[in-house]
Design a protein around this motif. Structure first.
Motif, PDB file in Angstrom:
ATOM      1  N   LYS A   2       0.863  -1.180   0.000  1.00 32.09           N
ATOM      2  CA  LYS A   2       0.000   0.000   0.000  1.00 32.09           C
ATOM      3  C   LYS A   2       0.898   1.228   0.000  1.00 32.09           C
ATOM      4  O   LYS A   2       1.772   1.361   0.847  1.00 32.09           O
ATOM      5  N   ILE A   3       0.640   2.095  -0.964  1.00 30.29           N
ATOM      6  CA  ILE A   3       1.489   3.257  -1.174  1.00 30.29           C
ATOM      7  C   ILE A   3       0.641   4.522  -1.160  1.00 30.29           C
ATOM      8  O   ILE A   3      -0.458   4.548  -1.715  1.00 30.29           O
ATOM      9  N   GLU A  33      -1.531  -1.174  -4.279  1.00 32.56           N
ATOM     10  CA  GLU A  33      -2.554  -0.142  -4.066  1.00 32.56           C
ATOM     11  C   GLU A  33      -1.832   1.186  -3.934  1.00 32.56           C
ATOM     12  O   GLU A  33      -0.813   1.265  -3.244  1.00 32.56           O
ATOM     13  N   ILE A  34      -2.352   2.219  -4.562  1.00 35.23           N
ATOM     14  CA  ILE A  34      -1.708   3.528  -4.464  1.00 35.23           C
ATOM     15  C   ILE A  34      -2.751   4.634  -4.473  1.00 35.23           C
ATOM     16  O   ILE A  34      -3.799   4.513  -5.107  1.00 35.23           O
ATOM     17  N   LYS A  35      -2.453   5.670  -3.722  1.00 31.17           N
ATOM     18  CA  LYS A  35      -3.217   6.916  -3.800  1.00 31.17           C
ATOM     19  C   LYS A  35      -2.187   8.012  -3.978  1.00 31.17           C
ATOM     20  O   LYS A  35      -1.245   8.117  -3.196  1.00 31.17           O
ATOM     21  N   VAL A  36      -2.373   8.810  -5.017  1.00 29.88           N
ATOM     22  CA  VAL A  36      -1.418   9.863  -5.335  1.00 29.88           C
ATOM     23  C   VAL A  36      -2.095  11.222  -5.208  1.00 29.88           C
ATOM     24  O   VAL A  36      -3.109  11.484  -5.846  1.00 29.88           O
ATOM     25  N   LYS A  54      -1.799   5.970   7.703  1.00 29.14           N
ATOM     26  CA  LYS A  54      -1.603   4.900   8.694  1.00 29.14           C
ATOM     27  C   LYS A  54      -1.552   3.526   8.044  1.00 29.14           C
ATOM     28  O   LYS A  54      -0.782   2.662   8.446  1.00 29.14           O
ATOM     29  N   GLU A  55      -2.400   3.307   7.030  1.00 30.46           N
ATOM     30  CA  GLU A  55      -2.472   2.008   6.370  1.00 30.46           C
ATOM     31  C   GLU A  55      -1.337   1.783   5.371  1.00 30.46           C
ATOM     32  O   GLU A  55      -1.060   0.647   5.002  1.00 30.46           O
ATOM     33  N   ALA A  56      -0.678   2.851   4.953  1.00 31.29           N
ATOM     34  CA  ALA A  56       0.350   2.744   3.912  1.00 31.29           C
ATOM     35  C   ALA A  56       1.616   2.062   4.431  1.00 31.29           C
ATOM     36  O   ALA A  56       2.015   2.237   5.583  1.00 31.29           O
ATOM     37  N   ASP A  57       2.238   1.292   3.530  1.00 30.60           N
ATOM     38  CA  ASP A  57       3.532   0.684   3.828  1.00 30.60           C
ATOM     39  C   ASP A  57       4.667   1.663   3.577  1.00 30.60           C
ATOM     40  O   ASP A  57       5.726   1.565   4.198  1.00 30.60           O
ATOM     41  N   LYS A  76       6.809   7.351   9.106  1.00 27.53           N
ATOM     42  CA  LYS A  76       6.472   6.399   8.044  1.00 27.53           C
ATOM     43  C   LYS A  76       7.697   6.223   7.158  1.00 27.53           C
ATOM     44  O   LYS A  76       8.438   7.183   6.927  1.00 27.53           O
ATOM     45  N   PRO A  77       7.933   5.014   6.645  1.00 28.28           N
ATOM     46  CA  PRO A  77       9.015   4.853   5.671  1.00 28.28           C
ATOM     47  C   PRO A  77       8.722   5.773   4.477  1.00 28.28           C
ATOM     48  O   PRO A  77       7.634   5.722   3.907  1.00 28.28           O
ATOM     49  N   THR A  78       9.685   6.628   4.158  1.00 30.57           N
ATOM     50  CA  THR A  78       9.489   7.636   3.124  1.00 30.57           C
ATOM     51  C   THR A  78      10.631   7.591   2.121  1.00 30.57           C
ATOM     52  O   THR A  78      11.790   7.494   2.504  1.00 30.57           O
ATOM     53  N   VAL A  79      10.271   7.670   0.855  1.00 34.95           N
ATOM     54  CA  VAL A  79      11.256   7.711  -0.224  1.00 34.95           C
ATOM     55  C   VAL A  79      11.027   9.005  -0.989  1.00 34.95           C
ATOM     56  O   VAL A  79       9.931   9.241  -1.501  1.00 34.95           O
ATOM     57  N   LYS A  80      12.072   9.840  -1.043  1.00 34.07           N
ATOM     58  CA  LYS A  80      11.979  11.085  -1.793  1.00 34.07           C
ATOM     59  C   LYS A  80      12.764  10.927  -3.086  1.00 34.07           C
ATOM     60  O   LYS A  80      13.918  10.504  -3.070  1.00 34.07           O
TER      61      LYS A  80
END
Length: 103
Positions: A2-3, A33-36, A54-57, A76-80
């Motif tokens: 989930k993203i 799953e993604i929401k952008v 909260k639900e996002a990986d 939250k694990p974050t990738v920029k």
């Protein structure tokens, strides 16, 4: 996986929406799953809720400018990434994130 992702470019127009579309298509193809959310000339569109965070990986920030409501993503694990990465090679980006999360 989930993203949630935020896309924002300096002018807030073309690249923001190109990155949004590319990430959505790549996630669908890879079974994620993604929401952008887009932040740009029209403000915040498709806003990510706290429940979705909260639900996002993982959180992907394909941004070239500062964004509003950044505090939602604390702890939250974050990738920029550069917005061009999301536009040009979204599948590669998602596969690398998946490997990192599983490793």
């Amino acid at each position: 996986m989930k993203i949630v992702a935020v896309c924002a470019c300096p002018t807030g127009v073309a690249h923001t929406y190109m990155a949004k579309s590319s990430l959505e298509q790549a996630a669908l193809k890879l079974g994620h799953e993604i929401k952008v959310e887009a932040q740009g000339a029209l403000g915040i569109e498709n806003e990510i809720t706290m429940d979705e965070v909260k639900e996002a990986d993982v959180v992907i920030l394909a941004i070239e400018v500062g964004i509003a409501k950044m505090d939602r993503f604390e702890n939250k694990p974050t990738v920029k990434v550069a917005i061009q990465s999301a536009v040009k090679s979204p599948e590669t980006l998602l596969k690398k994130i998946e490997e990192k999360l599983q490793g």
